[in-house]
Write an enzyme that holds these catalytic residues in place. Structure first.
Site: not given
Length: 261
Positions: A245-248, A105
């Site tokens: 930062f959705i991690r673990g 884009c």
């Protein structure tokens, strides 16, 4: 049409080269014609093309929704999408011409962003959806499990529309905006409300992705990556909750804190 091709490559690992076969995402140019007039060429992943066309035309304000579209004829062999419409927004119809939107884009899409967005986004985002952190972690886990092509090629973006309990639609594309347009197009054609739903996105939450989320009418966007400063500022103005930062077992809430518990 195949969405993944297999290429022979040379990989350097542990001090030596070896010849292997690698999976590569397919890149496909699709030219959209509205009432026999060329509008735009979008470089995309060649699947769910009707969803892409309907979502793009609606989110960019070319049409008001599926009710304005009589038919969409996808001609895969030539890379053409021929749309018959009974209504075309006159203001946005001025963008007709040879516009080329690459998979990344950027400036090639600037005519479709910010100039007419003010009339297309819902600045009173008051979606009733609220999510707990446990719900978010579960949704993200399911999202990752549905991202086979991303893990196989590393060359596509994934997006999903979800409720608090489940993923409703999941779409992937080499273009991050295309993935969201495919979701929007499918929801519009199915008559699925997006106002009480959330978007899950595989990449960075940029200002353009935030605008797309607003156009869909969703009040929450979730991602493993981070938002940009401009995206956060826009999210606060549009009352959209951004979670990154959705991690673990951890995540960051950047705006719209009241929707996450």
């Amino acid at each position: 049409m195949d969405i993944v091709s297999h290429q022979k490559i040379r990989r350097f690992e542990a001090g030596t080269f070896q010849e292997i076969e690698s999976s590569v995402a397919t890149e496909y140019p699709l030219t959209i014609y509205v009432n026999d007039q060329e509008l735009v060429t979008i470089v995309c992943t060649p699947e769910y093309l009707e969803d892409l066309v309907v979502g793009f035309l609606t989110s960019e304000g070319i049409v008001r929704g599926p009710q304005d579209i009589d038919s969409v004829d996808i001609i895969e062999a030539t890379g053409h999408a021929k749309v018959s419409a009974n209504f075309v927004n006159k203001f946005n119809a001025k963008y007709r011409g040879k516009r080329y939107i690459t998979s990344c884009c950027g400036k090639s899409r600037e005519n479709f962003y910010f100039q007419s967005d003010a009339s297309l986004v819902n600045v009173k985002q008051n979606g009733s959806l609220q999510l707990t952190t446990d719900m978010i972690f579960r949704l993200m886990e399911n999202f990752e499990q549905n991202s086979a092509t991303f893990h196989q090629t590393g060359g596509v973006h994934n997006a999903a529309l979800c409720s608090s309990a489940e993923i409703i639609y999941s779409r992937m594309d080499i273009g991050r905006h295309n993935a969201l347009d495919k979701i929007y197009g499918r929801a519009l054609q199915d008559g699925t409300s997006t106002e009480d739903k959330a978007i899950i996105f595989s990449g960075r939450i940029s200002s353009e992705i935030l605008v797309k989320t607003a156009k869909l009418g969703c009040g929450i966007i979730l991602s493993r990556s981070a938002p940009t400063e401009l995206a956060i500022n826009m999210a606060e103005e549009l009352n959209i909750t951004t979670v990154g930062f959705i991690r673990g077992d951890r995540l960051n809430v950047y705006s719209g804190f009241e929707r996450i518990t």
